[in-house]
Design an enzyme around this catalytic site. Sequence first.
Site, PDB file in Angstrom:
ATOM      1  N   ALA A  40       0.735 -17.698  39.341  1.00 40.01           N
ATOM      2  CA  ALA A  40       2.077 -17.378  40.458  1.00 40.01           C
ATOM      3  C   ALA A  40       1.834 -15.919  40.118  1.00 40.01           C
ATOM      4  O   ALA A  40       2.795 -15.244  39.845  1.00 40.01           O
ATOM      5  CB  ALA A  40       2.520 -17.751  40.732  1.00 40.01           C
ATOM      6  N   HIS A  80       9.044 -13.534  38.269  1.00 33.92           N
ATOM      7  CA  HIS A  80       8.825 -13.733  37.491  1.00 33.92           C
ATOM      8  C   HIS A  80       8.744 -12.728  36.639  1.00 33.92           C
ATOM      9  O   HIS A  80       7.601 -11.683  37.451  1.00 33.92           O
ATOM     10  CB  HIS A  80       6.764 -14.318  37.297  1.00 33.92           C
ATOM     11  CG  HIS A  80       6.691 -15.356  38.044  1.00 33.92           C
ATOM     12  ND1 HIS A  80       7.416 -16.502  37.940  1.00 33.92           N
ATOM     13  CD2 HIS A  80       6.344 -16.096  39.179  1.00 33.92           C
ATOM     14  CE1 HIS A  80       6.950 -17.495  38.785  1.00 33.92           C
ATOM     15  NE2 HIS A  80       6.300 -16.682  40.129  1.00 33.92           N
ATOM     16  N   ASN A  92       4.131 -22.960  35.131  1.00 31.70           N
ATOM     17  CA  ASN A  92       2.447 -22.912  35.105  1.00 31.70           C
ATOM     18  C   ASN A  92       2.686 -21.814  34.257  1.00 31.70           C
ATOM     19  O   ASN A  92       1.838 -21.166  33.644  1.00 31.70           O
ATOM     20  CB  ASN A  92       1.970 -23.691  35.876  1.00 31.70           C
ATOM     21  CG  ASN A  92       1.746 -25.209  36.285  1.00 31.70           C
ATOM     22  OD1 ASN A  92       1.226 -25.552  35.521  1.00 31.70           O
ATOM     23  ND2 ASN A  92       1.797 -24.947  37.560  1.00 31.70           N
TER      24      ASN A  92
END
Length: 280
Positions: free
Chosen positions: A137, A233, A203
């Site tokens: 991601a 993120h 993750n």
Amino acid sequence: MTAKKMTRLGVIGAGGIAELALTSLVKALDAPLDQVAILVPERSTKRAEALLERCGPALTRSAAIHSDIAALLADRPDTVAECAGHIAVRDHGAAILEAGCHLIVISIGALADDGLRTKLEAAAKSSGGRLVLPAGAVGGIDALAAAKFSGLEEVIYTGRKPPKAWKGTPAEKLLTLDTLTDAAIFFEGSAREAAQTYPFNANVAATLAIAGIGLDATKVRLVADPGVTRNVHEFSVRSGCGDFEVKLEGRPSASNPKTSQLAGYSMARELINRVSAVAI
């Protein structure tokens, strides 16, 4: 020498990541794979059947659904794509690599367990299989991994998600997620701690750590923010060859708000590179 293309694919899981990966892969194939075999619990057999049906005959000449890892490996996949979570990596990763298969792990947070990571690396080395860790991601992993050779001084990651994305995690005991009105930092620590405490949400932190400065030195902040609708993120890097920052606002999976759509497409990219004449 011509690189051997993937012809026999195993997939663990039939959820959102597997669906994005396989439906993207089928569009890139010049010809169907020889076989696709999916490993799921018996309760998920119908879901796996529906996924294969949506992909159609353009995906594979032969399809199989198994609930036992030995049966999957008996189909002789050359590559196995893990799309099912940390437990799948822990329970099946070593057996897959010991069989000489390449294993693509999207649930990289599982490798925050040093014992598991060492076991998988040893299995890959002894069999000729390969443990492959896609970016998932997050972006900028290529720059981070390259900067590592110059010496990394600091890597800081901040994960910011809507409150509902943190439901079902320890954040529920720290914050009143349903009535949160302002952004709240509920975790600050190492990437190892984040991946172990928030395995379905961290993750990215583990990916950055393994590619970069390590699980204990990578700093992590996790934020529940009612002001965002996407999974955000952000990470910053200070290194010997330069400093940089990366920010991505990913759309969450329709089937699971804890998962980013980009993770599924990252797996797709890895699979497509294995059947294409040009890999990027």
